[in-house]
Enzyme design. Structure first.
Site, PDB file in Angstrom:
ATOM      1  N   PHE A 157      22.388 -79.447 -65.434  1.00  0.00           N
ATOM      2  CA  PHE A 157      21.960 -79.544 -64.032  1.00  0.00           C
ATOM      3  C   PHE A 157      23.162 -79.781 -63.122  1.00  0.00           C
ATOM      4  O   PHE A 157      23.157 -80.695 -62.302  1.00  0.00           O
ATOM      5  CB  PHE A 157      20.886 -80.646 -63.837  1.00  0.00           C
ATOM      6  N   HIS A 158      24.182 -78.978 -63.325  1.00  0.00           N
ATOM      7  CA  HIS A 158      25.341 -79.041 -62.441  1.00  0.00           C
ATOM      8  C   HIS A 158      26.134 -77.749 -62.548  1.00  0.00           C
ATOM      9  O   HIS A 158      25.902 -76.931 -63.457  1.00  0.00           O
ATOM     10  CB  HIS A 158      26.223 -80.259 -62.767  1.00  0.00           C
TER      11      HIS A 158
END
Ligand code: TYD
Length: 132
Positions: A49-50
């Site tokens: 999630f980045h």
């Protein structure tokens, strides 16, 4: 430029087992400054999630399997990592998520630089603003 870029590491396995070779600046398209790996993963707890602003990475499941999302803000693609010799590039400004880790999965990453939290973009809306 395609979003999904696989790298095949040379295999030198024989009846004694599997031997896979990873060479900095050869199969890995940059000088490796850091290696990290994820173990003891849970199939119910996705990670990632980045995106990174500058960091180049190559990821491989050296044991087990998982699914990896690559998203450059225009195109999204899920791929399955399930071989110790089949790695994937995670280029800068590509949002990534990992999930569905199999029991005993070992997710290993070669990175072009040392850990630097300021290179991370952890907010998806900020990522989309920056890539558009
Ligand atoms: P993070 O990159 O957010 O994990 P994932 O993408 O797998 O979900 O890292 C988790 C934590 O570990 C975070 O606090 C940063 C830290 N960390 C380091 O200190 N050094 C490293 O090389 C990495 C990859 C993470």
């Amino acid at each position: 430029m395609s979003l999904v870029k696989w790298i095949d590491f040379p295999e030198r396995g024989d009846e004694r087992g599997c031997l896979t070779v990873v060479e900095s600046t050869k199969s890995i398209p940059f000088e490796i400054k850091r290696v990290y790996y994820l173990t003891n993963l849970s199939p119910d707890l996705p990670r990632g999630f980045h995106a990174h602003k500058e960091l180049e990475q190559v990821a491989v499941c050296i044991s087990g399997s998982c699914n990896l999302l690559l998203d450059n803000g225009q195109e999204k693609q899920w791929v399955t990592l399930d071989s110790p010799s089949k790695a994937i590039r995670i280029e800068p400004m590509v949002w990534h998520e990992m999930k569905d880790f199999s029991h005993g999965c070992v997710f290993l990453v070669f990175a072009s630089d040392f850990y630097n939290e300021s290179d991370y973009i952890r907010d998806y809306e900020e990522f989309i603003r920056l890539v558009k």
